[in-house]
Design a protein around this motif. Structure first.
Motif, PDB file in Angstrom:
ATOM      1  N   GLN A 325       0.841  -1.203   0.000  1.00  0.00           N
ATOM      2  CA  GLN A 325       0.000   0.000   0.000  1.00  0.00           C
ATOM      3  C   GLN A 325       0.882   1.262   0.000  1.00  0.00           C
ATOM      4  O   GLN A 325       0.629   2.207  -0.730  1.00  0.00           O
ATOM      5  N   LEU A 326       1.931   1.235   0.806  1.00  0.00           N
ATOM      6  CA  LEU A 326       2.829   2.388   0.893  1.00  0.00           C
ATOM      7  C   LEU A 326       3.501   2.660  -0.453  1.00  0.00           C
ATOM      8  O   LEU A 326       3.618   3.801  -0.890  1.00  0.00           O
ATOM      9  N   ARG A 327       3.912   1.586  -1.096  1.00  0.00           N
ATOM     10  CA  ARG A 327       4.539   1.776  -2.415  1.00  0.00           C
ATOM     11  C   ARG A 327       3.552   2.402  -3.382  1.00  0.00           C
ATOM     12  O   ARG A 327       3.891   3.322  -4.130  1.00  0.00           O
ATOM     13  N   LEU A 328       2.323   1.887  -3.362  1.00  0.00           N
ATOM     14  CA  LEU A 328       1.305   2.446  -4.262  1.00  0.00           C
ATOM     15  C   LEU A 328       1.070   3.922  -3.980  1.00  0.00           C
ATOM     16  O   LEU A 328       0.825   4.713  -4.890  1.00  0.00           O
ATOM     17  N   ASP A 329       1.159   4.281  -2.703  1.00  0.00           N
ATOM     18  CA  ASP A 329       0.872   5.662  -2.320  1.00  0.00           C
ATOM     19  C   ASP A 329       2.045   6.602  -2.565  1.00  0.00           C
ATOM     20  O   ASP A 329       1.842   7.812  -2.677  1.00  0.00           O
ATOM     21  N   THR A 330       3.263   6.096  -2.621  1.00  0.00           N
ATOM     22  CA  THR A 330       4.413   7.003  -2.627  1.00  0.00           C
ATOM     23  C   THR A 330       5.306   6.912  -3.857  1.00  0.00           C
ATOM     24  O   THR A 330       6.025   7.857  -4.152  1.00  0.00           O
ATOM     25  N   GLU A 331       5.281   5.775  -4.551  1.00  0.00           N
ATOM     26  CA  GLU A 331       6.242   5.647  -5.660  1.00  0.00           C
ATOM     27  C   GLU A 331       5.698   6.248  -6.953  1.00  0.00           C
ATOM     28  O   GLU A 331       4.487   6.397  -7.113  1.00  0.00           O
ATOM     29  N   LYS A 332       6.630   6.577  -7.851  1.00  0.00           N
ATOM     30  CA  LYS A 332       6.249   7.055  -9.186  1.00  0.00           C
ATOM     31  C   LYS A 332       6.316   5.866 -10.136  1.00  0.00           C
ATOM     32  O   LYS A 332       7.270   5.095 -10.093  1.00  0.00           O
ATOM     33  N   PHE A 333       5.296   5.734 -10.971  1.00  0.00           N
ATOM     34  CA  PHE A 333       5.262   4.584 -11.862  1.00  0.00           C
ATOM     35  C   PHE A 333       5.409   4.999 -13.318  1.00  0.00           C
ATOM     36  O   PHE A 333       5.179   6.152 -13.671  1.00  0.00           O
ATOM     37  N   ALA A 334       5.748   3.998 -14.125  1.00  0.00           N
ATOM     38  CA  ALA A 334       6.040   4.255 -15.532  1.00  0.00           C
ATOM     39  C   ALA A 334       4.787   4.679 -16.294  1.00  0.00           C
ATOM     40  O   ALA A 334       3.705   4.132 -16.076  1.00  0.00           O
ATOM     41  N   ALA A 335       4.952   5.671 -17.170  1.00  0.00           N
ATOM     42  CA  ALA A 335       3.826   6.097 -18.012  1.00  0.00           C
ATOM     43  C   ALA A 335       3.687   5.119 -19.176  1.00  0.00           C
ATOM     44  O   ALA A 335       4.481   4.195 -19.315  1.00  0.00           O
ATOM     45  N   GLY A 336       2.647   5.301 -19.964  1.00  0.00           N
ATOM     46  CA  GLY A 336       2.518   4.508 -21.186  1.00  0.00           C
ATOM     47  C   GLY A 336       1.519   3.374 -21.049  1.00  0.00           C
ATOM     48  O   GLY A 336       0.744   3.309 -20.102  1.00  0.00           O
ATOM     49  N   GLU A 337       1.579   2.506 -22.027  1.00  0.00           N
ATOM     50  CA  GLU A 337       0.638   1.391 -22.154  1.00  0.00           C
ATOM     51  C   GLU A 337       0.633   0.508 -20.893  1.00  0.00           C
ATOM     52  O   GLU A 337       1.671   0.011 -20.486  1.00  0.00           O
ATOM     53  N   GLY A 338      -0.526   0.324 -20.254  1.00  0.00           N
ATOM     54  CA  GLY A 338      -0.552  -0.508 -19.041  1.00  0.00           C
ATOM     55  C   GLY A 338      -1.769  -1.395 -18.979  1.00  0.00           C
ATOM     56  O   GLY A 338      -2.153  -1.867 -17.913  1.00  0.00           O
ATOM     57  N   GLY A 339      -2.388  -1.608 -20.129  1.00  0.00           N
ATOM     58  CA  GLY A 339      -3.655  -2.368 -20.169  1.00  0.00           C
ATOM     59  C   GLY A 339      -3.544  -3.754 -19.567  1.00  0.00           C
ATOM     60  O   GLY A 339      -4.409  -4.190 -18.801  1.00  0.00           O
ATOM     61  N   GLU A 340      -2.456  -4.410 -19.880  1.00  0.00           N
ATOM     62  CA  GLU A 340      -2.304  -5.796 -19.428  1.00  0.00           C
ATOM     63  C   GLU A 340      -2.143  -5.856 -17.904  1.00  0.00           C
ATOM     64  O   GLU A 340      -2.764  -6.680 -17.235  1.00  0.00           O
ATOM     65  N   ALA A 341      -1.335  -4.937 -17.369  1.00  0.00           N
ATOM     66  CA  ALA A 341      -1.102  -4.924 -15.922  1.00  0.00           C
ATOM     67  C   ALA A 341      -2.377  -4.534 -15.174  1.00  0.00           C
ATOM     68  O   ALA A 341      -2.668  -5.059 -14.095  1.00  0.00           O
ATOM     69  N   ALA A 342      -3.143  -3.613 -15.759  1.00  0.00           N
ATOM     70  CA  ALA A 342      -4.411  -3.234 -15.124  1.00  0.00           C
ATOM     71  C   ALA A 342      -5.365  -4.428 -15.113  1.00  0.00           C
ATOM     72  O   ALA A 342      -6.056  -4.688 -14.119  1.00  0.00           O
ATOM     73  N   ALA A 343      -5.372  -5.170 -16.197  1.00  0.00           N
ATOM     74  CA  ALA A 343      -6.241  -6.355 -16.289  1.00  0.00           C
ATOM     75  C   ALA A 343      -5.814  -7.409 -15.264  1.00  0.00           C
ATOM     76  O   ALA A 343      -6.654  -8.102 -14.684  1.00  0.00           O
ATOM     77  N   ARG A 344      -4.504  -7.498 -15.035  1.00  0.00           N
ATOM     78  CA  ARG A 344      -4.009  -8.461 -14.050  1.00  0.00           C
ATOM     79  C   ARG A 344      -4.537  -8.114 -12.646  1.00  0.00           C
ATOM     80  O   ARG A 344      -4.940  -8.983 -11.880  1.00  0.00           O
ATOM     81  N   ALA A 345      -4.540  -6.821 -12.318  1.00  0.00           N
ATOM     82  CA  ALA A 345      -5.057  -6.387 -11.007  1.00  0.00           C
ATOM     83  C   ALA A 345      -6.548  -6.676 -10.908  1.00  0.00           C
ATOM     84  O   ALA A 345      -7.035  -7.111  -9.857  1.00  0.00           O
ATOM     85  N   ARG A 346      -7.249  -6.455 -12.000  1.00  0.00           N
ATOM     86  CA  ARG A 346      -8.695  -6.726 -11.962  1.00  0.00           C
ATOM     87  C   ARG A 346      -8.969  -8.223 -11.857  1.00  0.00           C
ATOM     88  O   ARG A 346      -9.936  -8.642 -11.226  1.00  0.00           O
ATOM     89  N   ARG A 347      -8.089  -9.011 -12.436  1.00  0.00           N
ATOM     90  CA  ARG A 347      -8.263 -10.468 -12.283  1.00  0.00           C
ATOM     91  C   ARG A 347      -8.096 -10.853 -10.810  1.00  0.00           C
ATOM     92  O   ARG A 347      -8.842 -11.674 -10.281  1.00  0.00           O
ATOM     93  N   ALA A 348      -7.119 -10.253 -10.140  1.00  0.00           N
ATOM     94  CA  ALA A 348      -6.931 -10.542  -8.709  1.00  0.00           C
ATOM     95  C   ALA A 348      -8.177 -10.153  -7.909  1.00  0.00           C
ATOM     96  O   ALA A 348      -8.589 -10.873  -7.004  1.00  0.00           O
ATOM     97  N   GLN A 349      -8.784  -9.013  -8.279  1.00  0.00           N
ATOM     98  CA  GLN A 349     -10.038  -8.617  -7.609  1.00  0.00           C
ATOM     99  C   GLN A 349     -11.113  -9.680  -7.788  1.00  0.00           C
ATOM    100  O   GLN A 349     -11.816 -10.031  -6.836  1.00  0.00           O
ATOM    101  N   ALA A 350     -11.230 -10.186  -9.014  1.00  0.00           N
ATOM    102  CA  ALA A 350     -12.271 -11.190  -9.288  1.00  0.00           C
ATOM    103  C   ALA A 350     -12.001 -12.482  -8.513  1.00  0.00           C
ATOM    104  O   ALA A 350     -12.921 -13.090  -7.958  1.00  0.00           O
ATOM    105  N   GLU A 351     -10.722 -12.859  -8.452  1.00  0.00           N
ATOM    106  CA  GLU A 351     -10.377 -14.087  -7.716  1.00  0.00           C
ATOM    107  C   GLU A 351     -10.658 -13.930  -6.220  1.00  0.00           C
ATOM    108  O   GLU A 351     -11.139 -14.850  -5.565  1.00  0.00           O
ATOM    109  N   PHE A 352     -10.345 -12.748  -5.728  1.00  0.00           N
ATOM    110  CA  PHE A 352     -10.589 -12.454  -4.309  1.00  0.00           C
ATOM    111  C   PHE A 352     -12.085 -12.601  -3.996  1.00  0.00           C
ATOM    112  O   PHE A 352     -12.476 -13.293  -3.051  1.00  0.00           O
ATOM    113  N   GLY A 353     -12.917 -11.998  -4.826  1.00  0.00           N
ATOM    114  CA  GLY A 353     -14.371 -12.060  -4.606  1.00  0.00           C
ATOM    115  C   GLY A 353     -14.905 -13.476  -4.752  1.00  0.00           C
ATOM    116  O   GLY A 353     -15.735 -13.925  -3.957  1.00  0.00           O
TER     117      GLY A 353
END
Ligand code: AMP
Ligand code: ZN
Length: 466
Positions: A325-353
């Motif tokens: 959580q701290l990393r998400l709140d404080t680090e700077k992340f790479a710009a540009g295409e991130g569709g696949e990584a965003a989909a990976r996070a959403r998959r984790a949400q679906a698995e969690f539910g």
């Protein structure tokens, strides 16, 4: 797949929705306030809390009643021994219980109801049971005649047809093999507190309070009735016998039971002397959230063996989520295409539910979160975590914390336990070995913000609290 629970009554996993489609009417058996609750008790209460939170996450409203048993054999014995009134004696342990619940972040049920505040309703119900022919009297006490209720045994799946009619018990708890007529109203004993009521003077047995208060606040048929596994028989079997004799309707649609917390293979229990209270554990420097995490991490229908190693591992796991959580709140992340990584996070949400929908499988839900965190941390370390994935990753943690509620550290100065400090230091050492100095510095700062200072020495890292 829809939300589903294992129902002790049907012995099957069944799809769950509240009868009215909106509000879950739920009753859970609360504490007997004769002493401090131990963390075995809190396993059951933590399960109720997870259940509440997940039902709400799935869009339902809650009307949850929990009782406080503030009159029973043990309470009376202890209060008399200390020369205190019942009210005075139980106030101490009720307050301690509520304090502990707050430390463990257990939500307050919509209604917390005391047995002693419902004596007239209980007397009235006993009179009604008598009118219907379910009771008999002996020496001023009133008993429930279980032979009059042919379905007796349907929850615990015992065949009680061979029972000896007329055998009875006065105590509130008894053995499985021992189905007997149970006491609804007890005649007063010399020196004990009692109430005057329409069934005479005396006091209620333990079982009647739950049936009566549940029906009083929630109606004849509950959506969910929950408790610890030891309550299936006799307590819940007796609750059904009383309630269904009174209303002629099914008492609860779903019966959910939490397994025990064990110590070296045995149930944690006051009587065995193998128990820890929450206070005992906090005094050893552990954070209450670590206890909460441990109790929540094993699915409720599996026994959980308590060890301090397990508690340390829980603290470490919790810290891993906080760091992410701290990393998400404080680090700077790479710009540009991130569709696949965003989909990976959403998959984790679906698995969690999906895992929590499956009879609250908390272990699988956590596995989905940690698998994701591991991958995302590796991407961050390599400078490849795209900014586009940050929001779905935060959403995953919000979803996680709406149920587990461990990310925010307690306000107390000693909010971070020794075990958590050690775990962070170990992680920092690893980070330095891997030449990830940004991460190592981050951990040092995080510890500093919690009042822990590090000193790197030839022998390794030393630390102290400011
Ligand atoms: P009591 O205060 O004894 O009435 O118990 C309160 C709740 O704690 C009940 O639902 C019990 O089933 C539950 N309980 C008691 N001991 C344990 C244990 N070792 N593990 C899990 N739940 C327990
Ligand atoms: Zn109960």
């Amino acid at each position: 797949m829809p939300l589903r629970f294992f129902n002790t009554l049907s012995q099957r996993v069944e799809e769950f929705t509240p009868a009215d489609g909106r509000t879950v009417r739920m009753y859970t058996c609360g504490p007997t306030v004769y002493s401090y609750a131990h963390i075995g008790n809190f396993r059951a209460f933590t399960f109720y809390d997870l259940l509440r939170r997940w039902l709400r996450a799935r869009g339902f409203q809650l009307d949850h009643v929990m009782n406080i048993t503030d009159v029973d054999d043990k309470i009376i014995r202890n209060a008399v021994a200390e020369g205190k009134s019942l009210a005075e004696y139980t106030a101490t342990y009720t307050n301690a219980f509520l304090d502990d619940c707050a430390k463990l972040r257990l939500e307050r049920p919509e209604r917390l109801v005391r047995a002693t505040e419902h004596i007239p309703q209980m007397a009235e119900a006993i009179r009604e049971l008598s009118r219907k022919g379910f009771t008999y009297e002996s020496e001023g006490s009133v008993y429930y005649r279980i032979a009059r209720f042919p379905e007796y045994g349907k929850l615990s799946h015992n065949d009680f047809r061979g029972i000896q009619a007329g055998a009875r018990v006065d105590v509130d708890e008894y053995d499985k093999a021992d189905a007997r007529d149970f006491v609804l109203w007890k005649a007063p004993k010399p020196g004990e507190p009692f109430w005057e009521s329409e069934v005479g003077s005396g006091r209620p047995g333990w079982h009647i309070e739950c049936s009566v208060m549940a029906i009083h606040y929630l109606g004849a048929t509950l959506d969910i009735h929950a408790g610890g596994i030891d309550l299936v028989f006799p307590h819940h079997e007796n609750e059904i016998a009383q309630a269904e004799a009174l209303t002629g309707r099914p008492f609860a649609r779903f019966w959910l039971h939490a397994e025990f917390l064990l110590v070296e293979g045995q149930k944690m229990a006051k009587s065995l002397g193998n128990f820890f209270t929450l206070r005992d554990i906090l005094d050893r420097g552990y954070a209450p959230e670590a206890v909460r995490y441990l109790l929540a991490s094993v699915p409720y229908r599996r026994a959980l063996n308590f060890t301090f190693e397990g508690l340390k591992a829980a603290a470490t796991a919790m810290e891993r989520v906080r760091n992410f959580q701290l990393r998400l709140d404080t680090e700077k992340f790479a710009a540009g295409e991130g569709g696949e990584a965003a989909a990976r996070a959403r998959r984790a949400q679906a698995e969690f539910g999906a895992a929590l929908d499956d009879d609250l499988n908390t272990a699988e839900a956590l596995a989905a979160v940690f698998e994701y965190i591991r991958e995302a941390n590796a991407q961050m370390d390599a400078g490849q975590f795209p900014a586009a994935a940050a929001e779905p990753a935060r959403e995953l943690l919000r979803q996680f914390d709406a149920v587990f509620d461990v990310v925010r550290p307690s306000a107390a100065a000693d909010a971070i336990s020794d075990a958590e400090v050690e775990a962070l230091i170990a992680e920092r050492t690893q980070a330095r070995k891997a030449k990830n100095f940004a991460r190592a510095d981050e951990i040092r700062e995080r510890l500093a913000s919690l009042g822990v200072v590090l000193e790197d020495t030839r022998e390794g890292v030393r630390w102290k609290r400011k």
